[in-house]
Design an enzyme around this catalytic site. Structure first.
Site, mmCIF file in Angstrom:
data_model
loop_
_atom_site.group_PDB
_atom_site.id
_atom_site.type_symbol
_atom_site.label_atom_id
_atom_site.label_comp_id
_atom_site.label_asym_id
_atom_site.label_seq_id
_atom_site.Cartn_x
_atom_site.Cartn_y
_atom_site.Cartn_z
ATOM 1 N N LYS A 168 0.829 -1.209 0.000
ATOM 2 C CA LYS A 168 0.000 0.000 0.000
ATOM 3 C C LYS A 168 0.863 1.260 0.000
ATOM 4 C CE LYS A 168 -2.527 -2.824 -0.400
ATOM 5 N NZ LYS A 168 -2.464 -4.285 -0.287
ATOM 6 N N GLY A 181 9.356 -21.527 17.084
ATOM 7 C CA GLY A 181 8.519 -22.288 18.022
ATOM 8 C C GLY A 181 8.037 -23.569 17.382
ATOM 9 N N HIS A 189 -24.310 14.512 1.768
ATOM 10 C CA HIS A 189 -24.160 14.972 0.374
ATOM 11 C C HIS A 189 -23.174 16.131 0.333
ATOM 12 C CE1 HIS A 189 -25.137 16.043 -3.719
ATOM 13 N NE2 HIS A 189 -25.275 17.307 -3.324
ATOM 14 N N ALA A 205 2.923 -14.877 -9.055
ATOM 15 C CA ALA A 205 1.937 -14.606 -7.998
ATOM 16 C C ALA A 205 0.729 -15.512 -8.231
ATOM 17 C CB ALA A 205 1.544 -13.132 -8.034
ATOM 18 N N VAL A 206 0.990 -16.823 -8.091
ATOM 19 C CA VAL A 206 -0.069 -17.795 -8.395
ATOM 20 C C VAL A 206 -0.792 -18.252 -7.131
ATOM 21 C CG1 VAL A 206 0.969 -18.648 -10.535
ATOM 22 C CG2 VAL A 206 1.642 -19.678 -8.355
ATOM 23 N N GLY A 207 -0.522 -17.603 -6.036
ATOM 24 C CA GLY A 207 -1.223 -17.951 -4.801
ATOM 25 C C GLY A 207 -0.238 -18.183 -3.675
ATOM 26 N N ARG A 208 -0.791 -18.425 -2.502
ATOM 27 C CA ARG A 208 0.038 -18.670 -1.329
ATOM 28 C C ARG A 208 -0.426 -19.969 -0.692
ATOM 29 N NH1 ARG A 208 3.040 -14.467 0.411
ATOM 30 N NH2 ARG A 208 2.913 -15.084 2.587
ATOM 31 N N VAL A 255 -5.087 -10.734 -6.644
ATOM 32 C CA VAL A 255 -4.913 -9.461 -5.926
ATOM 33 C C VAL A 255 -3.453 -9.012 -5.965
ATOM 34 C CG1 VAL A 255 -5.187 -8.327 -3.710
ATOM 35 C CG2 VAL A 255 -6.814 -10.085 -4.400
ATOM 36 N N GLU A 276 -2.749 -14.900 -17.107
ATOM 37 C CA GLU A 276 -3.687 -15.588 -16.217
ATOM 38 C C GLU A 276 -4.209 -16.836 -16.926
ATOM 39 O OE1 GLU A 276 -5.076 -15.337 -12.999
ATOM 40 O OE2 GLU A 276 -6.009 -17.172 -13.749
HETATM 41 C C1 LIG Z 1 1.921 -8.604 -1.454
HETATM 42 C C2 LIG Z 1 0.823 -8.923 -0.486
HETATM 43 C C3 LIG Z 1 -0.155 -7.982 -0.241
HETATM 44 C C4 LIG Z 1 -1.169 -8.263 0.668
HETATM 45 N N1 LIG Z 1 -2.110 -7.310 0.886
HETATM 46 C C5 LIG Z 1 -3.111 -7.555 1.742
HETATM 47 C C6 LIG Z 1 -4.085 -6.562 2.020
HETATM 48 O O1 LIG Z 1 -4.028 -5.463 1.494
HETATM 49 N N2 LIG Z 1 -5.065 -6.855 2.902
HETATM 50 C C7 LIG Z 1 -5.160 -8.082 3.503
HETATM 51 O O2 LIG Z 1 -6.087 -8.301 4.274
HETATM 52 N N3 LIG Z 1 -4.237 -9.050 3.266
HETATM 53 C C8 LIG Z 1 -3.233 -8.805 2.415
HETATM 54 N N4 LIG Z 1 -2.285 -9.767 2.200
HETATM 55 C C9 LIG Z 1 -2.414 -11.056 2.906
HETATM 56 C C10 LIG Z 1 -1.896 -10.924 4.337
HETATM 57 O O3 LIG Z 1 -0.562 -10.495 4.310
HETATM 58 C C11 LIG Z 1 -2.020 -12.264 5.054
HETATM 59 O O4 LIG Z 1 -3.353 -12.714 4.971
HETATM 60 C C12 LIG Z 1 -1.637 -12.133 6.512
HETATM 61 O O5 LIG Z 1 -0.307 -11.701 6.655
HETATM 62 C C13 LIG Z 1 -1.814 -13.468 7.250
HETATM 63 O O6 LIG Z 1 -1.503 -13.293 8.586
HETATM 64 P P1 LIG Z 1 -0.959 -14.497 9.472
HETATM 65 O O7 LIG Z 1 -0.688 -13.912 10.816
HETATM 66 O O8 LIG Z 1 -1.868 -15.639 9.376
HETATM 67 O O9 LIG Z 1 0.401 -14.946 8.782
HETATM 68 P P2 LIG Z 1 1.757 -14.169 8.476
HETATM 69 O O10 LIG Z 1 1.523 -12.731 8.295
HETATM 70 O O11 LIG Z 1 2.390 -14.935 7.383
HETATM 71 O O12 LIG Z 1 2.588 -14.319 9.814
HETATM 72 C C14 LIG Z 1 3.035 -15.537 10.295
HETATM 73 C C15 LIG Z 1 4.244 -15.290 11.158
HETATM 74 O O13 LIG Z 1 4.564 -16.506 11.815
HETATM 75 C C16 LIG Z 1 5.981 -16.689 11.779
HETATM 76 N N5 LIG Z 1 6.241 -18.110 11.944
HETATM 77 C C17 LIG Z 1 5.882 -19.122 11.127
HETATM 78 N N6 LIG Z 1 6.257 -20.300 11.658
HETATM 79 C C18 LIG Z 1 6.880 -20.024 12.832
HETATM 80 C C19 LIG Z 1 7.483 -20.808 13.836
HETATM 81 N N7 LIG Z 1 7.507 -22.139 13.763
HETATM 82 N N8 LIG Z 1 8.031 -20.185 14.906
HETATM 83 C C20 LIG Z 1 8.000 -18.828 15.002
HETATM 84 N N9 LIG Z 1 7.429 -18.042 14.080
HETATM 85 C C21 LIG Z 1 6.870 -18.644 13.022
HETATM 86 C C22 LIG Z 1 6.366 -16.119 10.426
HETATM 87 O O14 LIG Z 1 7.741 -15.803 10.389
HETATM 88 C C23 LIG Z 1 5.473 -14.882 10.362
HETATM 89 O O15 LIG Z 1 6.095 -13.782 10.994
HETATM 90 C C24 LIG Z 1 -1.226 -9.514 1.330
HETATM 91 C C25 LIG Z 1 -0.233 -10.462 1.104
HETATM 92 C C26 LIG Z 1 0.779 -10.175 0.204
HETATM 93 C C27 LIG Z 1 1.836 -11.199 -0.001
#
Ligand SMILES: Cc1cc2nc3c(=O)[nH]c(=O)nc-3n(C[C@H](O)[C@H](O)[C@H](O)COP(=O)(O)OP(=O)(O)OC[C@H]3O[C@@H](n4cnc5c(N)ncnc54)[C@H](O)[C@@H]3O)c2cc1C
Length: 474
Positions: free
Chosen positions: A58, A122, A451, A276-279, A191, A211
Site C-alpha cells: 500500500k 517455536g 451529500h 503470484a499464483v497464490g500462497r 490481488v 492468467e
Molecule cells: C503482497 C501482499 C499484499 C497483501 N495485501 C493484503 C491486504 O491489502 N489486505 C489483507 O487483508 N491481506 C493482504 N495480504 C495477505 C496478508 O498479508 C495475510 O493474509 C496475513 O499476513 C496473514 O496473517 P498471518 O498472521 O496468518 O500470517 P503471516 O503474516 O504470514 O505471519 C506468520 C508469522 O509466523 C511466523 N512463523 C511461522 N512459523 C513459525 C514458527 N515455527 N516459529 C515462530 N514463528 C513462526 C512467520 O515468520 C510470520 O512472521 C497480502 C499479502 C501479500 C503477499
C-alpha cells in the site's frame, strides 16, 4: 525467563499478535514467538502483512498513484506542473520507513499489553509444550494451558519457474525492485499480481499479466470485473486471459516466459517475472511428532469453526488454516480465540469478510455474487449506481465504476455488495456493518448519507433495487 504460560502464540503476524494482545488484555500470561527476519537481518513482529504484504504494497501503491495523478490528472483541475519525475530510491526508503514504524509499533503494543516477546522458532510438542529456539540457537521447552498456532503462509513456488530472487521473484522481491524493470511479466491476475503489476506499470514498466483462467477476477462480481478490466486496459496493463505459463528460463539478465493461449505457444522476454499464483499455508517445523494436530489435503492446519484443532488446548488461526488469506480474517480469528480461551464469547462471521483490491480504481466486495446466488437457487434482486452520477466523484474527476447491492428477492435482506471505483476500500465498511446487522436494502435506502459524498453511490444503489434511484433513470 518463566517457562509456564497461560497462552503461547506461535507466529506474530496479523493473526498471532492480536491473539496475544487480546489474551493478555484478558489477564492471561502470554508469550508470542516469531521467527521473521527482514532482509537487513532485523528480527521483527508483524509477519507477512507488515513486512512483505499489505503495508509495503500500500505504501508503494500510494506513492505511484500520486505520481500518476500529479503527472496526468492535475491539468484538468487547472493546476500546471512540469517536469514531474519519480525517485524509486526515495519511494523505497519511504516504504521501508513505514514498515519499520509498523513493526516497532507492534513490538510496543505487545510490550505494553504485557506479552512476553520471544524471537526465534517455536515448535509444538505433545502435552501442550513448545520447543523455543532463540535466534542465537538457545533452546528451551515452554509449556502453556493453551497454544495458538499462527504460522501464516508463503508464496507458492512453481517448479517450472523457481524464484531466484533477482529475475524471477515473489511478492517480497517485486516490492523491493530498486529500479523500474523495462518489461515485467506477472503470472497470476489475482490481488497480488494486479496490485504489484499496477505499481510498476505506473512508473513506466511494460507489464504483461498472464492468467491461466478464462475469466478475469473470477471470484468477483462479473459487472465489477468488467469495469476493472476496462480501466486496467486503459492504464496499459496487458492482461492475457487463458494464458497458461509452462516455463520461465533465465537468459542472461532476462527471463524467457513460455505460455500457451488460444493461438498456441507464445514466448515473451522480460526483465523481471513476478510469480503470484497464490500462497500456501506454512506449517514446516511448526508441528512436532505426536501432537495429534492434523493438516488437510492442502497442507492447512485442520480446525473447526472456532479455530480449534481438535487437540485439547491447541488452536490455529490466520493463513495457516482454511478460509480467506486476508489479514483482517486473521485478526478476527486471533481475537476470537483469545476470548474463547478466557471463557468469553468469540466468533467470526465468515459471511461478511470484505475483500479489497487496492488498484486504481479500487475493487471491494462483501457477501455473495449473483453467480453464487444463481448456483444456490436463491432469488435475488439487484440495484446499481454509477459513480459518474455521484456529485462528489465528478468533483474528484473519478467517475469510473459503480456500486451494486444484491438483496433477497422476498425478504430484501442484503446478500452481497460489490463495488469498483474511488474510495471503495472504505465504502465497503458500510455494507459490512449493514450485513452484520442483517440489514435490508431498504435499511441502506433509508439511512441518511451525507451529500456530496461517495457513499451516496451505496444509498442510490440500494434505492435502485426497487427502481427508486433519484439521480439516474430507473
Ligand atoms: C503482497 C501482499 C499484499 C497483501 N495485501 C493484503 C491486504 O491489502 N489486505 C489483507 O487483508 N491481506 C493482504 N495480504 C495477505 C496478508 O498479508 C495475510 O493474509 C496475513 O499476513 C496473514 O496473517 P498471518 O498472521 O496468518 O500470517 P503471516 O503474516 O504470514 O505471519 C506468520 C508469522 O509466523 C511466523 N512463523 C511461522 N512459523 C513459525 C514458527 N515455527 N516459529 C515462530 N514463528 C513462526 C512467520 O515468520 C510470520 O512472521 C497480502 C499479502 C501479500 C503477499
Amino acid at each position: 525467563m518463566a517457562s509456564e504460560y497461560d497462552v503461547i502464540v506461535i507466529g506474530g503476524g496479523p493473526a498471532g499478535y492480536p491473539a496475544a494482545i487480546r489474551a493478555a488484555q484478558n489477564k492471561l500470561k502470554v508469550a508470542c514467538i516469531d521467527e521473521w527476519k527482514n532482509k537487513d537481518g532485523s528480527a521483527v513482529f508483524g509477519g507477512t502483512c507488515t513486512n512483505a504484504g499489505c503495508i509495503p504494497s500500500k505504501a508503494l501503491l500510494e506513492s505511484t498513484e500520486l505520481f500518476v495523478k500529479t503527472k496526468d490528472e492535475l491539468g484538468v483541475h487547472g493546476i500546471k506542473v512540469g517536469g514531474v519525475e519519480f525517485d524509486v530510491t526515495q519511494m523505497q526508503k519511504r516504504k521501508t520507513g513505514i514498515v519499520k514504524a509498523s513493526t516497532t509499533g507492534i513490538a510496543m503494543l505487545l510490550k505494553s499489553a504485557g506479552v512476553t516477546p520471544l524471537q526465534g522458532h517455536g515448535k509444538l510438542l505433545p502435552g501442550k509444550k513448545v520447543e523455543f529456539t532463540a535466534h542465537d540457537g538457545k533452546k528451551e521447552t515452554l509449556s502453556a494451558k493453551h497454544i495458538v498456532l499462527a504460522s501464516g503462509s508463503i508464496p507458492t513456488e512453481l517448479k517450472s519457474m523457481p524464484f531466484d530472487g533477482k529475475n524471477i521473484v515473489d511478492n517480497w522481491g517485486a516490492l523491493d525492485f530498486d529500479s523500474v524493470p523495462k518489461k515485467l511479466a506477472v503470472v497470476g491476475a489475482g490481488v497480488i499480481g494486479l496490485e504489484l503489476g499496477s505499481v510498476w506499470r505506473r512508473l513506466g514498466a511494460e507489464v504483461t499479466v498472464l492468467e491461466a483462467l478464462p475469466d478475469f477476477l473470477g471470484t468477483a462480481d462479473r459487472d465489477i470485473a468488467k469495469v476493472a478490466a476496462r480501466e486496467f486496459a486503459k492504464q496499459g496493463l496487458a492482461i492475457k486471459l487463458g494464458a497458461k505459463v509452462s516455463k520461465a528460463e533465465i537468459k542472461g539478465d532476462t527471463v524467457e516466459v513460455t505460455y500457451a493461449d488460444a493461438k498456441g505457444e507464445q514466448k515473451i522476454v522480460v526483465d523481471k517475472l513476478l510469480v503470484a499464483v497464490g500462497r500456501r499455508a506454512f506449517t514446516e517445523g511448526v508441528l512436532g511428532d505426536g501432537t495429534g494436530v492434523k493438516v488437510d489435503a492442502r497442507g492447512r492446519i485442520d480446525v473447526d469453526e472456532h479455530c480449534w484443532t481438535g487437540v485439547e488446548g491447541v488452536w490455529a488461526v490466520g493463513d495457516c488454516v482454511r478460509g480467506a488469506m486476508l489479514a483482517h480474517k486473521g485478526f478476527e480469528e486471533g481475537m476470537a480465540v483469545a476470548e474463547l480461551i478466557a471463557g468469553k464469547a468469540g466468533h467470526v462471521n465468515y459471511d461478511t469478510i470484505p475483500w479489497v483490491i487496492y488498484t486504481e480504481p479500487e475493487i471491494a466486495w462483501a457477501g455473495k455474487t449473483e453467480e453464487e446466488l444463481k448456483a444456490a437457487n436463491i432469488p435475488y434482486k439487484t440495484g446499481s449506481f454509477p459513480f459518474a452520477a455521484v456529485g462528489r466523484a465528478v468533483a474528484m474527476n473519478e467517475t469510473a465504476g459503480q456500486v451494486k447491492v444484491i438483496a433477497h428477492a422476498e425478504t430484501d435482506r442484503i446478500l452481497g455488495v460489490h463495488m469498483v471505483g474511488p474510495g471503495v476500500s472504505e465504502l465497503i465498511a458500510e455494507a459490512v456493518v449493514a450485513m452484520e446487522f442483517h440489514g435490508s436494502a431498504e435499511d441502506l435506502a433509508r439511512i441518511v448519507h451525507a451529500h456530496p459524498t461517495l457513499s451516496e453511490a451505496v444509498h442510490e444503489a440500494a434505492l435502485s433495487g426497487d427502481k427508486r434511484a433519484i439521480h439516474k433513470a430507473n
